[in-house]
Design a protein around this motif. Structure first.
Motif, PDB file in Angstrom:
ATOM      1  N   MET A   1       0.846  -1.168   0.000  1.00  0.00           N
ATOM      2  CA  MET A   1       0.000   0.000   0.000  1.00  0.00           C
ATOM      3  C   MET A   1       0.897   1.239   0.000  1.00  0.00           C
ATOM      4  SD  MET A   1      -3.237   0.639   2.585  1.00  0.00           S
ATOM      5  CE  MET A   1      -2.911  -0.840   3.461  1.00  0.00           C
ATOM      6  N   SER A   2       0.872   2.021  -1.066  1.00  0.00           N
ATOM      7  CA  SER A   2       1.716   3.208  -1.144  1.00  0.00           C
ATOM      8  C   SER A   2       0.941   4.448  -0.704  1.00  0.00           C
ATOM      9  CB  SER A   2       2.230   3.385  -2.568  1.00  0.00           C
ATOM     10  OG  SER A   2       1.152   3.617  -3.442  1.00  0.00           O
ATOM     11  N   GLU A   3       1.698   5.470  -0.367  1.00  0.00           N
ATOM     12  CA  GLU A   3       1.075   6.725   0.055  1.00  0.00           C
ATOM     13  C   GLU A   3       0.509   7.447  -1.165  1.00  0.00           C
ATOM     14  OE1 GLU A   3       0.509   8.178   3.159  1.00  0.00           O
ATOM     15  OE2 GLU A   3       0.951   6.109   3.674  1.00  0.00           O
ATOM     16  N   PRO A   4      -0.713   7.968  -1.053  1.00  0.00           N
ATOM     17  CA  PRO A   4      -1.309   8.690  -2.175  1.00  0.00           C
ATOM     18  C   PRO A   4      -0.622  10.038  -2.407  1.00  0.00           C
ATOM     19  CG  PRO A   4      -2.793   8.653  -0.290  1.00  0.00           C
ATOM     20  CD  PRO A   4      -1.619   7.823   0.070  1.00  0.00           C
ATOM     21  N   ILE A   5      -0.725  10.528  -3.614  1.00  0.00           N
ATOM     22  CA  ILE A   5      -0.177  11.827  -3.990  1.00  0.00           C
ATOM     23  C   ILE A   5      -0.975  12.920  -3.270  1.00  0.00           C
ATOM     24  CG2 ILE A   5       0.169  13.405  -5.935  1.00  0.00           C
ATOM     25  CD1 ILE A   5       0.315  10.843  -7.701  1.00  0.00           C
ATOM     26  N   GLU A   6      -0.251  13.886  -2.706  1.00  0.00           N
ATOM     27  CA  GLU A   6      -0.906  14.915  -1.882  1.00  0.00           C
ATOM     28  C   GLU A   6      -1.946  15.733  -2.637  1.00  0.00           C
ATOM     29  OE1 GLU A   6      -0.912  15.444   1.551  1.00  0.00           O
ATOM     30  OE2 GLU A   6      -0.022  13.459   1.351  1.00  0.00           O
ATOM     31  N   SER A   7      -1.735  15.984  -3.919  1.00  0.00           N
ATOM     32  CA  SER A   7      -2.744  16.747  -4.674  1.00  0.00           C
ATOM     33  C   SER A   7      -4.051  15.956  -4.778  1.00  0.00           C
ATOM     34  CB  SER A   7      -2.226  17.129  -6.058  1.00  0.00           C
ATOM     35  OG  SER A   7      -1.919  15.975  -6.816  1.00  0.00           O
ATOM     36  N   LEU A   8      -3.931  14.627  -4.879  1.00  0.00           N
ATOM     37  CA  LEU A   8      -5.131  13.783  -4.903  1.00  0.00           C
ATOM     38  C   LEU A   8      -5.801  13.747  -3.537  1.00  0.00           C
ATOM     39  CD1 LEU A   8      -3.881  10.767  -7.040  1.00  0.00           C
ATOM     40  CD2 LEU A   8      -5.299  12.703  -7.768  1.00  0.00           C
ATOM     41  N   VAL A   9      -4.990  13.749  -2.482  1.00  0.00           N
ATOM     42  CA  VAL A   9      -5.527  13.766  -1.120  1.00  0.00           C
ATOM     43  C   VAL A   9      -6.329  15.043  -0.903  1.00  0.00           C
ATOM     44  CG1 VAL A   9      -4.934  13.878   1.339  1.00  0.00           C
ATOM     45  CG2 VAL A   9      -3.725  12.290  -0.178  1.00  0.00           C
ATOM     46  N   LEU A  10      -5.763  16.185  -1.287  1.00  0.00           N
ATOM     47  CA  LEU A  10      -6.443  17.462  -1.109  1.00  0.00           C
ATOM     48  C   LEU A  10      -7.740  17.506  -1.915  1.00  0.00           C
ATOM     49  CD1 LEU A  10      -6.550  20.302   0.065  1.00  0.00           C
ATOM     50  CD2 LEU A  10      -5.124  21.053  -1.853  1.00  0.00           C
ATOM     51  N   ALA A  11      -7.686  17.045  -3.150  1.00  0.00           N
ATOM     52  CA  ALA A  11      -8.886  17.035  -3.990  1.00  0.00           C
ATOM     53  C   ALA A  11      -9.969  16.154  -3.380  1.00  0.00           C
ATOM     54  CB  ALA A  11      -8.544  16.565  -5.400  1.00  0.00           C
ATOM     55  N   ARG A  12      -9.600  14.970  -2.887  1.00  0.00           N
ATOM     56  CA  ARG A  12     -10.585  14.067  -2.274  1.00  0.00           C
ATOM     57  C   ARG A  12     -11.146  14.668  -0.987  1.00  0.00           C
ATOM     58  NH1 ARG A  12     -11.788   8.442  -2.103  1.00  0.00           N
ATOM     59  NH2 ARG A  12     -11.163   8.550  -4.278  1.00  0.00           N
ATOM     60  N   ALA A  13     -10.286  15.291  -0.184  1.00  0.00           N
ATOM     61  CA  ALA A  13     -10.740  15.902   1.065  1.00  0.00           C
ATOM     62  C   ALA A  13     -11.755  17.003   0.791  1.00  0.00           C
ATOM     63  CB  ALA A  13      -9.549  16.449   1.846  1.00  0.00           C
ATOM     64  N   LYS A  14     -11.475  17.847  -0.198  1.00  0.00           N
ATOM     65  CA  LYS A  14     -12.407  18.938  -0.531  1.00  0.00           C
ATOM     66  C   LYS A  14     -13.712  18.380  -1.092  1.00  0.00           C
ATOM     67  CE  LYS A  14      -9.189  22.745  -1.159  1.00  0.00           C
ATOM     68  NZ  LYS A  14      -8.702  23.773  -2.104  1.00  0.00           N
ATOM     69  N   LEU A  15     -13.624  17.314  -1.880  1.00  0.00           N
ATOM     70  CA  LEU A  15     -14.828  16.676  -2.406  1.00  0.00           C
ATOM     71  C   LEU A  15     -15.671  16.104  -1.269  1.00  0.00           C
ATOM     72  CD1 LEU A  15     -16.506  15.705  -4.826  1.00  0.00           C
ATOM     73  CD2 LEU A  15     -15.054  13.668  -4.881  1.00  0.00           C
ATOM     74  N   ASN A  16     -15.036  15.419  -0.335  1.00  0.00           N
ATOM     75  CA  ASN A  16     -15.758  14.868   0.812  1.00  0.00           C
ATOM     76  C   ASN A  16     -16.429  15.975   1.617  1.00  0.00           C
ATOM     77  OD1 ASN A  16     -14.985  12.293   0.116  1.00  0.00           O
ATOM     78  ND2 ASN A  16     -13.351  12.158   1.633  1.00  0.00           N
ATOM     79  N   PHE A  17     -15.705  17.082   1.810  1.00  0.00           N
ATOM     80  CA  PHE A  17     -16.270  18.226   2.527  1.00  0.00           C
ATOM     81  C   PHE A  17     -17.497  18.760   1.786  1.00  0.00           C
ATOM     82  CE2 PHE A  17     -16.437  22.882   2.863  1.00  0.00           C
ATOM     83  CZ  PHE A  17     -16.787  22.995   4.192  1.00  0.00           C
ATOM     84  N   ALA A  18     -17.386  18.935   0.482  1.00  0.00           N
ATOM     85  CA  ALA A  18     -18.498  19.454  -0.320  1.00  0.00           C
ATOM     86  C   ALA A  18     -19.699  18.514  -0.280  1.00  0.00           C
ATOM     87  CB  ALA A  18     -18.040  19.678  -1.756  1.00  0.00           C
ATOM     88  N   ARG A  19     -19.444  17.219  -0.304  1.00  0.00           N
ATOM     89  CA  ARG A  19     -20.535  16.239  -0.287  1.00  0.00           C
ATOM     90  C   ARG A  19     -21.312  16.265   1.021  1.00  0.00           C
ATOM     91  NH1 ARG A  19     -17.439  11.130  -3.035  1.00  0.00           N
ATOM     92  NH2 ARG A  19     -17.884  11.704  -5.185  1.00  0.00           N
ATOM     93  N   LYS A  20     -20.647  16.650   2.097  1.00  0.00           N
ATOM     94  CA  LYS A  20     -21.328  16.692   3.390  1.00  0.00           C
ATOM     95  C   LYS A  20     -22.240  17.913   3.510  1.00  0.00           C
ATOM     96  CE  LYS A  20     -18.274  13.815   5.942  1.00  0.00           C
ATOM     97  NZ  LYS A  20     -18.870  12.841   6.793  1.00  0.00           N
ATOM     98  N   GLY A  21     -22.106  18.886   2.598  1.00  0.00           N
ATOM     99  CA  GLY A  21     -22.995  20.038   2.564  1.00  0.00           C
ATOM    100  C   GLY A  21     -23.024  20.811   3.867  1.00  0.00           C
ATOM    101  N   HIS A  22     -21.924  21.444   4.200  1.00  0.00           N
ATOM    102  CA  HIS A  22     -21.801  22.127   5.483  1.00  0.00           C
ATOM    103  C   HIS A  22     -22.444  23.512   5.527  1.00  0.00           C
ATOM    104  CE1 HIS A  22     -19.454  19.206   7.656  1.00  0.00           C
ATOM    105  NE2 HIS A  22     -18.801  18.962   6.539  1.00  0.00           N
ATOM    106  N   GLY A  23     -23.214  23.884   4.553  1.00  0.00           N
ATOM    107  CA  GLY A  23     -23.959  25.133   4.600  1.00  0.00           C
ATOM    108  C   GLY A  23     -23.101  26.378   4.696  1.00  0.00           C
ATOM    109  N   GLU A  24     -22.963  26.901   5.882  1.00  0.00           N
ATOM    110  CA  GLU A  24     -22.261  28.173   6.082  1.00  0.00           C
ATOM    111  C   GLU A  24     -20.790  27.984   6.459  1.00  0.00           C
ATOM    112  OE1 GLU A  24     -24.605  30.459   8.784  1.00  0.00           O
ATOM    113  OE2 GLU A  24     -26.247  30.618   7.363  1.00  0.00           O
ATOM    114  N   ARG A  25     -20.216  26.871   6.050  1.00  0.00           N
ATOM    115  CA  ARG A  25     -18.789  26.605   6.300  1.00  0.00           C
ATOM    116  C   ARG A  25     -18.079  26.556   4.963  1.00  0.00           C
ATOM    117  NH1 ARG A  25     -17.547  24.233  11.193  1.00  0.00           N
ATOM    118  NH2 ARG A  25     -15.538  25.207  10.789  1.00  0.00           N
ATOM    119  N   CYS A  26     -16.797  26.852   4.978  1.00  0.00           N
ATOM    120  CA  CYS A  26     -15.979  26.756   3.772  1.00  0.00           C
ATOM    121  C   CYS A  26     -14.650  26.114   4.142  1.00  0.00           C
ATOM    122  CB  CYS A  26     -15.777  28.124   3.130  1.00  0.00           C
ATOM    123  SG  CYS A  26     -14.919  29.304   4.162  1.00  0.00           S
ATOM    124  N   TRP A  27     -13.907  25.690   3.143  1.00  0.00           N
ATOM    125  CA  TRP A  27     -12.673  24.960   3.369  1.00  0.00           C
ATOM    126  C   TRP A  27     -11.628  25.806   4.073  1.00  0.00           C
ATOM    127  CZ3 TRP A  27     -11.264  20.094   3.514  1.00  0.00           C
ATOM    128  CH2 TRP A  27      -9.911  19.783   3.504  1.00  0.00           C
TER     129      TRP A  27
END
Length: 69
Positions: free
Chosen positions: A1-27
């Motif tokens: 199991m290798s470590e994922p590329i950080e740009s992919l990690v950031l993109a996935r993290a922001k996508l997960n955040f957006a999917r949770k629909g935090h309303g009045e919160r931003c990254w």
């Protein structure tokens, strides 16, 4: 199991955040500054909250099958 590329990690993290629909919160504060120009009031995630999303994204990406390029 290798470590994922950080740009992919950031993109996935922001996508997960957006999917949770935090309303009045931003990254981060950079987004808050741009939205303030439109009259919106958004609170950025704390460093600890962003780190949780990043950790979760790393975990998800480690578990996905690796595609050979």
């Amino acid at each position: 199991m290798s470590e994922p590329i950080e740009s992919l990690v950031l993109a996935r993290a922001k996508l997960n955040f957006a999917r949770k629909g935090h309303g009045e919160r931003c990254w981060d504060a950079e987004f808050t500054d741009s939205e303030a120009l439109c009259g919106a009031t958004l609170l950025p995630l704390s460093e600890a909250e962003r780190q949780e999303f990043l950790d979760q994204a790393r975990h998800e990406l480690r578990r996905e099958p690796q595609v050979e390029g």
